[in-house]
Design a protein around this motif. Structure first.
Motif, PDB file in Angstrom:
ATOM      1  N   ILE A  59       0.857  -1.250  -0.094  1.00 60.46           N
ATOM      2  CA  ILE A  59       0.051  -0.087  -0.066  1.00 60.46           C
ATOM      3  C   ILE A  59       0.943   1.287  -0.095  1.00 60.46           C
ATOM      4  O   ILE A  59       0.642   2.244  -0.695  1.00 60.46           O
ATOM      5  CB  ILE A  59      -0.816   0.013   1.284  1.00 60.46           C
ATOM      6  CG1 ILE A  59      -1.869  -1.118   1.245  1.00 60.46           C
ATOM      7  CG2 ILE A  59      -1.490   1.372   1.274  1.00 60.46           C
ATOM      8  CD1 ILE A  59      -2.880  -1.288   0.111  1.00 60.46           C
ATOM      9  N   LYS A  60       1.852   1.121   0.793  1.00 56.72           N
ATOM     10  CA  LYS A  60       2.702   2.495   0.966  1.00 56.72           C
ATOM     11  C   LYS A  60       3.576   2.753  -0.280  1.00 56.72           C
ATOM     12  O   LYS A  60       3.613   3.724  -1.009  1.00 56.72           O
ATOM     13  CB  LYS A  60       3.697   2.286   2.080  1.00 56.72           C
ATOM     14  CG  LYS A  60       2.922   2.350   3.232  1.00 56.72           C
ATOM     15  CD  LYS A  60       3.948   2.259   4.641  1.00 56.72           C
ATOM     16  CE  LYS A  60       3.285   2.234   5.815  1.00 56.72           C
ATOM     17  NZ  LYS A  60       4.317   2.086   7.138  1.00 56.72           N
ATOM     18  N   ARG A  61       3.862   1.509  -1.032  1.00 57.51           N
ATOM     19  CA  ARG A  61       4.851   1.879  -2.582  1.00 57.51           C
ATOM     20  C   ARG A  61       3.793   2.176  -3.496  1.00 57.51           C
ATOM     21  O   ARG A  61       4.505   3.104  -4.233  1.00 57.51           O
ATOM     22  CB  ARG A  61       5.124   0.472  -2.586  1.00 57.51           C
ATOM     23  CG  ARG A  61       6.285  -0.200  -2.173  1.00 57.51           C
ATOM     24  CD  ARG A  61       6.937  -1.224  -2.727  1.00 57.51           C
ATOM     25  NE  ARG A  61       6.379  -2.558  -3.035  1.00 57.51           N
ATOM     26  CZ  ARG A  61       6.129  -3.403  -2.163  1.00 57.51           C
ATOM     27  NH1 ARG A  61       6.807  -3.376  -0.992  1.00 57.51           N
ATOM     28  NH2 ARG A  61       5.374  -4.497  -2.208  1.00 57.51           N
ATOM     29  N   ILE A  62       2.578   1.834  -3.318  1.00 53.22           N
ATOM     30  CA  ILE A  62       1.635   2.585  -4.183  1.00 53.22           C
ATOM     31  C   ILE A  62       1.514   4.126  -3.951  1.00 53.22           C
ATOM     32  O   ILE A  62       1.441   4.997  -4.945  1.00 53.22           O
ATOM     33  CB  ILE A  62       0.131   2.149  -4.502  1.00 53.22           C
ATOM     34  CG1 ILE A  62       0.364   0.473  -4.927  1.00 53.22           C
ATOM     35  CG2 ILE A  62      -0.788   2.777  -5.132  1.00 53.22           C
ATOM     36  CD1 ILE A  62      -1.017  -0.201  -4.692  1.00 53.22           C
ATOM     37  N   ILE A  63       1.199   4.248  -2.716  1.00 49.01           N
ATOM     38  CA  ILE A  63       1.083   5.909  -2.391  1.00 49.01           C
ATOM     39  C   ILE A  63       2.203   6.731  -2.664  1.00 49.01           C
ATOM     40  O   ILE A  63       2.114   7.811  -3.225  1.00 49.01           O
ATOM     41  CB  ILE A  63       0.813   6.102  -0.880  1.00 49.01           C
ATOM     42  CG1 ILE A  63      -0.492   5.450  -0.471  1.00 49.01           C
ATOM     43  CG2 ILE A  63       0.820   7.403  -0.301  1.00 49.01           C
ATOM     44  CD1 ILE A  63      -0.634   5.165   0.947  1.00 49.01           C
ATOM     45  N   GLU A  64       3.341   5.950  -2.464  1.00 42.74           N
ATOM     46  CA  GLU A  64       4.834   6.995  -2.910  1.00 42.74           C
ATOM     47  C   GLU A  64       5.163   6.724  -4.324  1.00 42.74           C
ATOM     48  O   GLU A  64       6.012   7.322  -4.749  1.00 42.74           O
ATOM     49  CB  GLU A  64       5.874   6.377  -1.851  1.00 42.74           C
ATOM     50  CG  GLU A  64       5.363   6.505  -0.533  1.00 42.74           C
ATOM     51  CD  GLU A  64       6.227   5.883   0.467  1.00 42.74           C
ATOM     52  OE1 GLU A  64       7.346   5.443   0.195  1.00 42.74           O
ATOM     53  OE2 GLU A  64       5.885   5.636   1.775  1.00 42.74           O
ATOM     54  N   ASP A  65       4.582   6.186  -5.339  1.00 46.07           N
ATOM     55  CA  ASP A  65       5.055   6.123  -6.456  1.00 46.07           C
ATOM     56  C   ASP A  65       4.273   6.906  -7.432  1.00 46.07           C
ATOM     57  O   ASP A  65       3.033   6.978  -7.979  1.00 46.07           O
ATOM     58  CB  ASP A  65       4.741   4.572  -7.162  1.00 46.07           C
ATOM     59  CG  ASP A  65       5.260   4.266  -8.432  1.00 46.07           C
ATOM     60  OD1 ASP A  65       5.683   5.233  -9.137  1.00 46.07           O
ATOM     61  OD2 ASP A  65       5.312   3.246  -8.904  1.00 46.07           O
ATOM     62  N   PRO A  66       5.071   8.127  -7.948  1.00 48.92           N
ATOM     63  CA  PRO A  66       4.261   8.935  -8.777  1.00 48.92           C
ATOM     64  C   PRO A  66       3.780   8.865 -10.017  1.00 48.92           C
ATOM     65  O   PRO A  66       3.044   9.217 -10.742  1.00 48.92           O
ATOM     66  CB  PRO A  66       5.434  10.143  -9.036  1.00 48.92           C
ATOM     67  CG  PRO A  66       6.567   9.320  -8.919  1.00 48.92           C
ATOM     68  CD  PRO A  66       6.261   8.197  -7.601  1.00 48.92           C
ATOM     69  N   ALA A  67       4.264   7.299 -10.489  1.00 49.38           N
ATOM     70  CA  ALA A  67       3.884   6.702 -11.816  1.00 49.38           C
ATOM     71  C   ALA A  67       2.455   6.137 -11.871  1.00 49.38           C
ATOM     72  O   ALA A  67       1.671   5.845 -12.868  1.00 49.38           O
ATOM     73  CB  ALA A  67       5.128   5.596 -12.302  1.00 49.38           C
ATOM     74  N   VAL A  68       1.951   5.897 -10.760  1.00 46.44           N
ATOM     75  CA  VAL A  68       0.603   5.126 -10.439  1.00 46.44           C
ATOM     76  C   VAL A  68      -0.549   6.122 -10.583  1.00 46.44           C
ATOM     77  O   VAL A  68      -0.197   7.426 -10.148  1.00 46.44           O
ATOM     78  CB  VAL A  68       0.467   4.549  -8.939  1.00 46.44           C
ATOM     79  CG1 VAL A  68      -0.810   3.975  -8.698  1.00 46.44           C
ATOM     80  CG2 VAL A  68       1.599   3.219  -9.082  1.00 46.44           C
ATOM     81  N   ASN A  69      -1.512   5.578 -11.093  1.00 51.48           N
ATOM     82  CA  ASN A  69      -2.664   6.808 -11.191  1.00 51.48           C
ATOM     83  C   ASN A  69      -2.855   7.555  -9.743  1.00 51.48           C
ATOM     84  O   ASN A  69      -3.017   6.736  -8.830  1.00 51.48           O
ATOM     85  CB  ASN A  69      -4.075   5.980 -11.804  1.00 51.48           C
ATOM     86  CG  ASN A  69      -5.050   6.775 -11.931  1.00 51.48           C
ATOM     87  OD1 ASN A  69      -5.692   7.314 -10.805  1.00 51.48           O
ATOM     88  ND2 ASN A  69      -5.406   7.111 -13.155  1.00 51.48           N
ATOM     89  N   GLU A  70      -3.381   8.805  -9.764  1.00 47.59           N
ATOM     90  CA  GLU A  70      -3.276   9.539  -8.716  1.00 47.59           C
ATOM     91  C   GLU A  70      -4.646   9.190  -7.875  1.00 47.59           C
ATOM     92  O   GLU A  70      -4.612   9.312  -6.559  1.00 47.59           O
ATOM     93  CB  GLU A  70      -3.504  10.881  -9.058  1.00 47.59           C
ATOM     94  CG  GLU A  70      -4.675  11.239  -9.981  1.00 47.59           C
ATOM     95  CD  GLU A  70      -4.704  12.655 -10.651  1.00 47.59           C
ATOM     96  OE1 GLU A  70      -5.287  13.135 -11.337  1.00 47.59           O
ATOM     97  OE2 GLU A  70      -4.070  13.554 -10.092  1.00 47.59           O
ATOM     98  N   TYR A  71      -5.889   8.552  -8.680  1.00 49.17           N
ATOM     99  CA  TYR A  71      -6.944   8.118  -7.976  1.00 49.17           C
ATOM    100  C   TYR A  71      -6.565   6.862  -7.089  1.00 49.17           C
ATOM    101  O   TYR A  71      -7.203   6.582  -5.809  1.00 49.17           O
ATOM    102  CB  TYR A  71      -8.031   8.369  -8.571  1.00 49.17           C
ATOM    103  CG  TYR A  71      -8.401   9.701  -9.501  1.00 49.17           C
ATOM    104  CD1 TYR A  71      -9.068  10.675  -8.678  1.00 49.17           C
ATOM    105  CD2 TYR A  71      -8.130   9.871 -10.750  1.00 49.17           C
ATOM    106  CE1 TYR A  71      -9.446  11.689  -9.136  1.00 49.17           C
ATOM    107  CE2 TYR A  71      -8.524  10.910 -11.191  1.00 49.17           C
ATOM    108  CZ  TYR A  71      -8.927  12.110 -10.434  1.00 49.17           C
ATOM    109  OH  TYR A  71      -9.269  13.148 -10.919  1.00 49.17           O
ATOM    110  N   VAL A  72      -5.699   5.915  -7.835  1.00 51.79           N
ATOM    111  CA  VAL A  72      -5.487   4.767  -6.950  1.00 51.79           C
ATOM    112  C   VAL A  72      -4.634   5.121  -5.910  1.00 51.79           C
ATOM    113  O   VAL A  72      -4.821   4.566  -4.645  1.00 51.79           O
ATOM    114  CB  VAL A  72      -4.747   3.710  -7.945  1.00 51.79           C
ATOM    115  CG1 VAL A  72      -4.061   2.668  -7.247  1.00 51.79           C
ATOM    116  CG2 VAL A  72      -5.344   3.317  -9.050  1.00 51.79           C
ATOM    117  N   ARG A  73      -3.827   5.956  -5.911  1.00 50.95           N
ATOM    118  CA  ARG A  73      -2.815   6.438  -4.521  1.00 50.95           C
ATOM    119  C   ARG A  73      -3.870   6.784  -3.521  1.00 50.95           C
ATOM    120  O   ARG A  73      -3.670   6.763  -2.436  1.00 50.95           O
ATOM    121  CB  ARG A  73      -1.820   7.477  -5.190  1.00 50.95           C
ATOM    122  CG  ARG A  73      -0.788   6.799  -6.010  1.00 50.95           C
ATOM    123  CD  ARG A  73       0.004   7.970  -6.681  1.00 50.95           C
ATOM    124  NE  ARG A  73       0.947   8.465  -5.790  1.00 50.95           N
ATOM    125  CZ  ARG A  73       1.749   9.582  -5.966  1.00 50.95           C
ATOM    126  NH1 ARG A  73       1.428  10.466  -7.188  1.00 50.95           N
ATOM    127  NH2 ARG A  73       2.716   9.909  -5.033  1.00 50.95           N
TER     128      ARG A  73
END
Length: 228
Positions: free
Chosen positions: A54-68
Motif C-alpha cells: 500500500i505504501k509503495r503505491i502511495i509513494e509511486d508518482p507513476a501510479v494513477n493519482e486516484y489509485v494512490r
C-alpha cells in the motif's frame, strides 16, 4: 473484487496490488468508479495489515493519482476498524509531508489532506498549512476551513465518523452493488430507434479528471455528469 474482499481472500492482495500499480489510466479505464468509490475498502479487506505494498503505491508518482488516493483511504479505514493504531498512520502521514511525496501540485496532495482529516489532523496542522501556503492543495477538493472544522470536533470519534461517510470493510457484495445502474431494470427506456447524425470532428483539449468540475458548467463532478 468485491467477493474476494467480502471473503477476506488474502491471496488476491498481491494480484490487486500488481494490477492497480500499472502506470497511467489503464486500471481506471478498466474498473471505472470502483477506484474512486471502493478500492480503498477492497484493499483494506484483503491486505491483512500487510502495509508495505500500500505504501509503495502511495509513494509511486507513476501510479494513477486516484489509485494512490484510494490507498490513503485504506489506511484510514484500517484505523476505523481498529486494525491499525491512529498514531501509526499519523506518523506515516507525517513522513509523507516530510519528503516522501513529490512537491508538485497534484490531486494526491488534496487526498492526503482529506485522509488526515479522517484521522483528526491535530498533530499535522502545521504540515497541512504549509502545503496550502505552497499551493499544493486544490481548493476545489478541500479548503483549510474544512480542516479547522474537523479540529473543532471530537478526536475519538473522527475515524468512526469517516467510516460512516466513506464505508468500512466490504461485508456484502450484493448490498454493495445492487444500486449500480447496470443492475437496474429501466422500464421507461425509450424503444424508438432514432436516426443517427453525422459525427463531428473531436477536438482534444486539456484532460479533465474524473473528480474535476464538469466542463459543461453543471456544477457536478465530471464522472457524475458528462464523462460517459
Amino acid at each position: 473484487m468485491y467477493l474476494l474482499a467480502q471473503f477476506r481472500e488474502q491471496t488476491a492482495y498481491p494480484l490487486l496490488v500488481k494490477f492497480f500499480s500499472t502506470p497511467g489510466d489503464l486500471c481506471l479505464d478498466t474498473t471505472g468508479d470502483v477506484v474512486t468509490e471502493d478500492l480503498g475498502r477492497i484493499l483494506a479487506s484483503v491486505c491483512h495489515n500487510d502495509l508495505e505494498p500500500i505504501k509503495r503505491i502511495i509513494e509511486d508518482p507513476a501510479v494513477n493519482e486516484y489509485v494512490r488516493s484510494a490507498c490513503l483511504r485504506t489506511l484510514t479505514i484500517l484505523v476505523a476498524e481498529e486494525q491499525l493504531s491512529r498514531e501509526q498512520v499519523v506518523d506515516y502521514f507525517r513522513s509523507l509531508f516530510d519528503g516522501k511525496l513529490e512537491c508538485e501540485p497534484d490531486f494526491i496532495w488534496s487526498a492526503r489532506v482529506v485522509a488526515c482529516c479522517d484521522l483528526y489532523p491535530e498533530e499535522l496542522v502545521q504540515d497541512i498549512e504549509r502545503a496550502y501556503d505552497d499551493d499544493l492543495v486544490d481548493l476545489f477538493h478541500v479548503r483549510m476551513e474544512s480542516v479547522r472544522d474537523i479540529l473543532a470536533e471530537s478526536q475519538e470519534e473522527a475515524p468512526h465518523r469517516a467510516s460512516q461517510r466513506r464505508g468500512g470493510l466490504i461485508e456484502d457484495t450484493v448490498a454493495e452493488m445492487n444500486w449500480w445502474a447496470c443492475f437496474k431494470k429501466n422500464a421507461d427506456a425509450p424503444t424508438t430507434a432514432y436516426p443517427t447524425t453525422a459525427k463531428q470532428p473531436v477536438v482534444k483539449g486539456k484532460k479533465v479528471g474524473r473528480n474535476d468540475p464538469c466542463p459543461c458548467g453543471s456544477g457536478k463532478k465530471y464522472k457524475k455528469c458528462c464523462l460517459h
